[in-house]
Design a protein around this motif. Structure first.
Motif, PDB file in Angstrom:
ATOM      1  N   VAL A 312       0.830  -1.210   0.000  1.00 21.72           N
ATOM      2  CA  VAL A 312       0.000   0.000   0.000  1.00 21.72           C
ATOM      3  C   VAL A 312       0.860   1.253   0.000  1.00 21.72           C
ATOM      4  N   GLU A 313       0.267   2.308  -0.507  1.00 26.07           N
ATOM      5  CA  GLU A 313       0.811   3.659  -0.384  1.00 26.07           C
ATOM      6  C   GLU A 313      -0.238   4.459   0.375  1.00 26.07           C
ATOM      7  N   THR A 314       0.116   4.958   1.542  1.00 21.66           N
ATOM      8  CA  THR A 314      -0.864   5.634   2.389  1.00 21.66           C
ATOM      9  C   THR A 314      -0.807   7.147   2.181  1.00 21.66           C
ATOM     10  N   PHE A 315      -1.982   7.755   2.313  1.00 24.93           N
ATOM     11  CA  PHE A 315      -2.131   9.199   2.174  1.00 24.93           C
ATOM     12  C   PHE A 315      -2.968   9.710   3.347  1.00 24.93           C
ATOM     13  N   PRO A 316      -2.593  10.820   3.970  1.00 25.22           N
ATOM     14  CA  PRO A 316      -3.493  11.428   4.952  1.00 25.22           C
ATOM     15  C   PRO A 316      -4.718  11.985   4.246  1.00 25.22           C
ATOM     16  N   LYS A 317      -5.792  12.135   4.988  1.00 22.69           N
ATOM     17  CA  LYS A 317      -7.046  12.587   4.367  1.00 22.69           C
ATOM     18  C   LYS A 317      -6.896  13.922   3.649  1.00 22.69           C
ATOM     19  N   GLU A 318      -5.961  14.749   4.102  1.00 18.90           N
ATOM     20  CA  GLU A 318      -5.764  16.047   3.459  1.00 18.90           C
ATOM     21  C   GLU A 318      -5.224  15.897   2.035  1.00 18.90           C
ATOM     22  N   ARG A 319      -4.692  14.714   1.692  1.00 14.50           N
ATOM     23  CA  ARG A 319      -4.131  14.494   0.352  1.00 14.50           C
ATOM     24  C   ARG A 319      -4.969  13.482  -0.442  1.00 14.50           C
ATOM     25  N   VAL A 320      -6.248  13.404  -0.121  1.00 17.89           N
ATOM     26  CA  VAL A 320      -7.092  12.415  -0.790  1.00 17.89           C
ATOM     27  C   VAL A 320      -7.160  12.680  -2.295  1.00 17.89           C
ATOM     28  N   ALA A 321      -7.199  13.937  -2.702  1.00 13.96           N
ATOM     29  CA  ALA A 321      -7.262  14.241  -4.141  1.00 13.96           C
ATOM     30  C   ALA A 321      -6.010  13.755  -4.855  1.00 13.96           C
ATOM     31  N   ALA A 322      -4.855  13.860  -4.192  1.00 14.13           N
ATOM     32  CA  ALA A 322      -3.609  13.371  -4.783  1.00 14.13           C
ATOM     33  C   ALA A 322      -3.631  11.857  -4.913  1.00 14.13           C
ATOM     34  N   ALA A 323      -4.221  11.187  -3.926  1.00 21.38           N
ATOM     35  CA  ALA A 323      -4.331   9.722  -3.987  1.00 21.38           C
ATOM     36  C   ALA A 323      -5.173   9.295  -5.177  1.00 21.38           C
ATOM     37  N   VAL A 324      -6.310   9.956  -5.358  1.00 21.17           N
ATOM     38  CA  VAL A 324      -7.201   9.610  -6.472  1.00 21.17           C
ATOM     39  C   VAL A 324      -6.515   9.878  -7.808  1.00 21.17           C
ATOM     40  N   ASP A 325      -5.792  10.981  -7.896  1.00 20.91           N
ATOM     41  CA  ASP A 325      -5.099  11.321  -9.138  1.00 20.91           C
ATOM     42  C   ASP A 325      -4.039  10.270  -9.471  1.00 20.91           C
ATOM     43  N   LYS A 326      -3.281   9.798  -8.473  1.00 17.12           N
ATOM     44  CA  LYS A 326      -2.255   8.790  -8.727  1.00 17.12           C
ATOM     45  C   LYS A 326      -2.882   7.474  -9.168  1.00 17.12           C
ATOM     46  N   VAL A 327      -4.025   7.116  -8.570  1.00 12.65           N
ATOM     47  CA  VAL A 327      -4.717   5.899  -8.996  1.00 12.65           C
ATOM     48  C   VAL A 327      -5.188   6.046 -10.441  1.00 12.65           C
ATOM     49  N   ALA A 328      -5.761   7.193 -10.769  1.00 10.11           N
ATOM     50  CA  ALA A 328      -6.260   7.420 -12.128  1.00 10.11           C
ATOM     51  C   ALA A 328      -5.145   7.318 -13.162  1.00 10.11           C
ATOM     52  N   ARG A 329      -3.921   7.712 -12.778  1.00  6.78           N
ATOM     53  CA  ARG A 329      -2.793   7.679 -13.712  1.00  6.78           C
ATOM     54  C   ARG A 329      -2.008   6.376 -13.635  1.00  6.78           C
ATOM     55  N   GLY A 330      -2.472   5.442 -12.812  1.00  8.74           N
ATOM     56  CA  GLY A 330      -1.816   4.149 -12.711  1.00  8.74           C
ATOM     57  C   GLY A 330      -0.444   4.213 -12.085  1.00  8.74           C
ATOM     58  N   GLN A 331      -0.226   5.132 -11.150  1.00 13.24           N
ATOM     59  CA  GLN A 331       1.095   5.346 -10.573  1.00 13.24           C
ATOM     60  C   GLN A 331       1.233   4.840  -9.147  1.00 13.24           C
ATOM     61  N   VAL A 332       0.244   4.123  -8.644  1.00  9.82           N
ATOM     62  CA  VAL A 332       0.313   3.610  -7.280  1.00  9.82           C
ATOM     63  C   VAL A 332       0.809   2.172  -7.304  1.00  9.82           C
ATOM     64  N   ARG A 333       1.715   1.841  -6.421  1.00 12.19           N
ATOM     65  CA  ARG A 333       2.182   0.467  -6.250  1.00 12.19           C
ATOM     66  C   ARG A 333       1.849   0.021  -4.843  1.00 12.19           C
ATOM     67  N   PHE A 334       0.776  -0.759  -4.565  1.00 16.04           N
ATOM     68  CA  PHE A 334      -0.187  -1.206  -5.559  1.00 16.04           C
ATOM     69  C   PHE A 334      -1.605  -0.745  -5.164  1.00 16.04           C
ATOM     70  N   ARG A 335      -1.797  -0.335  -3.926  1.00 14.85           N
ATOM     71  CA  ARG A 335      -3.107   0.120  -3.483  1.00 14.85           C
ATOM     72  C   ARG A 335      -2.958   1.419  -2.703  1.00 14.85           C
ATOM     73  N   ALA A 336      -3.693   2.448  -3.108  1.00 16.22           N
ATOM     74  CA  ALA A 336      -3.721   3.696  -2.359  1.00 16.22           C
ATOM     75  C   ALA A 336      -4.699   3.543  -1.197  1.00 16.22           C
ATOM     76  N   VAL A 337      -4.261   3.918  -0.003  1.00 18.63           N
ATOM     77  CA  VAL A 337      -5.100   3.871   1.193  1.00 18.63           C
ATOM     78  C   VAL A 337      -5.060   5.227   1.857  1.00 18.63           C
ATOM     79  N   VAL A 338      -6.228   5.789   2.139  1.00 20.10           N
ATOM     80  CA  VAL A 338      -6.342   7.086   2.783  1.00 20.10           C
ATOM     81  C   VAL A 338      -6.679   6.879   4.255  1.00 20.10           C
ATOM     82  N   THR A 339      -5.955   7.562   5.131  1.00 18.44           N
ATOM     83  CA  THR A 339      -6.204   7.471   6.573  1.00 18.44           C
ATOM     84  C   THR A 339      -7.044   8.650   7.018  1.00 18.44           C
ATOM     85  N   TYR A 340      -8.003   8.380   7.934  1.00 19.44           N
ATOM     86  CA  TYR A 340      -8.950   9.419   8.372  1.00 19.44           C
ATOM     87  C   TYR A 340      -8.902   9.600   9.889  1.00 19.44           C
TER      88      TYR A 340
END
Length: 340
Positions: A312-340
């Motif tokens: 997983v690649e974790t993102f704080p909730k404040e960077r949720v838009a960045a997480a979604v963008d990386k998933v959309a571009r296929g740049q996450v290895r291998f699962r983006a997880v947002v912490t709340y």
């Protein structure tokens, strides 16, 4: 509470203040600690699959957290329980499909007249709190971190269900097409079960990763699979049905191709050159999604035992838009997880 809201079709996710929900009779309030970003969340954002039918639009069907309040009449869950929720949480209970008495699973999303779907028909898990029916939640094994439990609630569930749907015999070879959020777990499941496992990916920098995850061999495509001796099972975990059809070139007689990824642009079709061999070799194409809660329980148990470990690649909730963008571009290895 803070929640990731999709303002409109094609919009950028925003962290907003929205009212904290309260549990009604039979419901629980879950303090979400982590929620995975599934490719289907991206497809819903773009409108490629139906946009969330809730307002505000809060998606996310890999939420993991703990119960902080219970509604009237709840006896099966308690405050402090570690739980998650899946994509399809409940069915209408009245339609023809429901009268068959089948367990709640991904197939209900397509067969039930009015299923309850997390992040689509009801608010999802990309928020600090989420309400769900007590019996719609899934107990999480103790000791499994929320950041690792979250991907198992969809990606892991999908991968394990696909392997189970193929029903491989002990001597058979398993190939996994697409080494992404689902595929990297499918490789680990197949390896953990003792199958000779082949990873199929055209991305060169994933070859060493696939081997470290348990692949005995890595090939690029169906022709490469055929040259490597073929496989009895191909788990097509990616989004390309064209790539899945190409993999038939390496499928052995009596083999099974399991489709577990959604390609919204191209329906699956047999390549013209493969039509006669497909019938003559008694091969099968099997659809698979979340194929029953017992499979999810098995997948979670294997993760808790360390036999399968989500990358997983974790993102704080404040960077949720960045997480979604990386998933959309296929740049996450291998699962983006947002912490709340």
């Amino acid at each position: 509470m803070k929640a990731a809201v999709i303002p409109e079709v094609g919009g950028v996710w925003r962290l907003c203040d929205v009212p904290t929900p309260e549990p009604g009779p039979g419901e629980v309030l879950v303090r979400v600690r982590a929620c995975g970003v599934c490719r289907n969340d991206v497809l819903a954002t773009s409108g490629a699959i139906p946009f969330p039918a809730v307002s505000p639009a809060i998606t996310g069907h890999e939420p993991a957290g703990e119960i902080v309040a219970v509604g009237a009449g709840v006896t099966t869950r308690r405050v402090g329980d570690r739980v998650g929720a899946t994509w399809v949480r409940a069915t209408c209970g009245r339609c023809d499909y429901c009268r068959l008495g089948r367990p709640v699973g991904g197939q209900a999303a397509f067969a039930c007249a009015a299923p309850t779907t997390t992040g689509f028909s009801v608010p999802g898990g990309h928020a600090e709190f989420m309400v769900a029916g007590a019996d719609e939640t899934v107990p999480l094994p103790g000791g499994l971190p929320f950041e690792l439990a979250a991907p198992m609630l969809c990606a892991g569930y999908t991968a394990w269900s696909a392997l189970r749907a193929a029903d491989p015999a002990p001597h058979e070879r398993v190939a996994v097409l697409g080494i992404g959020g689902v595929g990297h777990l499918a490789v680990q499941f197949a390896h953990a079960c003792g199958f000779e496992t082949i990873a199929m990916t055209g991305t060169a920098d994933k070859h060493d990763l696939a081997r470290r995850l348990g692949a005995d061999e890595v090939v690029r495509d169906g022709a490469g699979l055929r040259e490597a001796g073929g496989a009895d099972v191909v788990l097509a975990t990616g989004m390309s049905h064209a790539a899945a059809a190409d993999a038939l070139a390496g499928l052995r007689p009596g083999g099974r191709l399991v489709l577990s990824g959604i390609d919204p642009a191209h329906p699956f079709a047999l390549p013209p050159a493969m039509v006669l061999p497909f019938f003559g070799l008694r091969q099968r194409v099997i659809g698979s999604t979340h194929d029953g809660p017992e499979h999810l329980g098995e997948a979670l148990a294997m993760a808790a035992a360390g036999k399968v470990v989500p990358v997983v690649e974790t993102f704080p909730k404040e960077r949720v838009a960045a997480a979604v963008d990386k998933v959309a571009r296929g740049q996450v290895r291998f699962r983006a997880v947002v912490t709340y």
